[in-house]
Scaffold this active site. Structure first.
Site, PDB file in Angstrom:
ATOM      1  N   LYS A 230     -26.441 -40.701  41.651  1.00 37.59           N
ATOM      2  CA  LYS A 230     -27.728 -40.568  41.811  1.00 37.59           C
ATOM      3  C   LYS A 230     -28.544 -40.858  40.598  1.00 37.59           C
ATOM      4  O   LYS A 230     -28.028 -40.675  39.318  1.00 37.59           O
ATOM      5  CB  LYS A 230     -28.063 -39.541  42.986  1.00 37.59           C
ATOM      6  CG  LYS A 230     -27.588 -39.671  44.137  1.00 37.59           C
ATOM      7  CD  LYS A 230     -28.094 -38.464  45.054  1.00 37.59           C
ATOM      8  CE  LYS A 230     -27.764 -38.859  46.459  1.00 37.59           C
ATOM      9  NZ  LYS A 230     -28.406 -37.693  47.392  1.00 37.59           N
ATOM     10  N   ARG A 264     -19.861 -35.293  49.130  1.00 36.14           N
ATOM     11  CA  ARG A 264     -19.935 -36.627  49.688  1.00 36.14           C
ATOM     12  C   ARG A 264     -20.213 -37.763  48.457  1.00 36.14           C
ATOM     13  O   ARG A 264     -21.008 -37.501  47.740  1.00 36.14           O
ATOM     14  CB  ARG A 264     -21.511 -36.781  50.424  1.00 36.14           C
ATOM     15  CG  ARG A 264     -21.867 -38.090  51.280  1.00 36.14           C
ATOM     16  CD  ARG A 264     -23.273 -38.107  51.926  1.00 36.14           C
ATOM     17  NE  ARG A 264     -23.315 -39.222  52.632  1.00 36.14           N
ATOM     18  CZ  ARG A 264     -23.962 -40.234  52.082  1.00 36.14           C
ATOM     19  NH1 ARG A 264     -24.441 -39.947  50.777  1.00 36.14           N
ATOM     20  NH2 ARG A 264     -24.218 -41.369  52.727  1.00 36.14           N
TER      21      ARG A 264
END
Length: 284
Positions: A230, A264
């Protein structure tokens, strides 16, 4: 002493009890054309099958399928288009990998119900915590599947402008407390908390959230961390999402040492190795 007496968290996944004394990895299966990480986009049946095989052979215990990109400023798509994108992947999973545990990444109750009832999806992963579809909580209660409750403000299209917290951690804790109470009253027994890294949070706020991860232990609920490749990593290091594996692994290790139960991820092998190493550190 039973694991209940030891206060080990657990989940009921399709009638099987998963104890979380050892964290597990959920591999991301993107069937969107515009996910922020280009290499994760799976658009053909052969690509989807390869991705499923990779997740399973590298040690992923769950496959998280998503048909709506939640990156900042992502284009909105209809429920019909979201289901159209998901259908080939869910059909393939249901037909050829019936024992695989699958979660569906959606904020729409209609899509969640369809995925569970038509394709046997085991978990609903809702980025909005029920704020984008008022029917979501009651739908999950009827379906009786585990629910990932994530913290977010606004929508994927507006969340970057909604980072002005008076006290971010206090707001997130109250958000979870209130929504957990509502879900429990509706009869939802298995709720997984996701602090929502990257969703309505600045880079500095993301790192504050990571530093204070242990505070979520007060809820005694499984904790999911989704930070794979991210912007909190690429923005800090000045690299692309494709160059973020090392930074991702560093944060995964920190998260595992501070209470994460589920990761995740895009890169399953590296995450599984992080789980094994941190588990060894904890039990020796």
């Amino acid at each position: 002493m039973t694991f209940w007496e030891m206060n080990i968290k657990s989940l009921n996944i399709k009638g099987r009890l998963w104890t979380l004394d050892e964290p597990f990895v959920a591999g991301i299966l993107n069937v969107t054309p515009d996910s922020f990480y280009e290499d994760s986009r799976m658009q053909t049946e052969s690509a989807i099958r390869r991705r499923i095989e990779t997740i399973l052979t590298e040690g992923g215990r769950m496959i998280d399928a998503g048909g709506y990109s939640s990156r900042p400023d992502a284009a909105d798509v209809s429920a019909a288009e979201e289901m159209q994108r998901l259908r080939p992947a869910l059909k393939l999973l249901c037909t050829h990998y019936p024992d695989a545990a699958v979660s569906v990444d959606t904020f729409r109750a209609e899509v969640a119900r369809w995925a569970v009832e038509e394709y046997g999806v085991a978990v609903v992963n809702d980025i909005s915590g029920g704020t984008l579809d008022a029917r979501m909580f009651e739908t999950v209660a009827r379906l009786q599947v585990p629910y990932v409750l994530m913290h977010m403000r606004g929508t994927p299209q507006t969340m970057r402008q909604m980072t002005d917290y008076a006290d971010m951690m206090e707001e997130i804790m109250l958000y979870f407390a209130e929504k957990l109470r509502t879900l429990r009253l509706l009869g939802v027994n298995d709720v997984i908390l996701d602090p929502g890294f990257g969703f309505a949070k600045t880079l500095d706020q993301n790192y504050e959230l990571m530093r204070r991860l242990r505070e979520f232990a007060t809820f005694e609920s499984p904790l999911l961390v989704g930070i794979s490749r991210k912007r909190m990593i690429s923005g800090l290091l000045g690299v692309t999402a494709g160059e973020c594996l090392n930074g991702t692994t560093v944060l995964h290790t920190f998260a595992l040492l501070n209470g994460a139960d589920i990761l995740r991820v895009h890169d399953v092998k590296a995450a599984v190795e992080a789980v094994k190493i941190t588990r060894k550190l904890k039990i020796e």
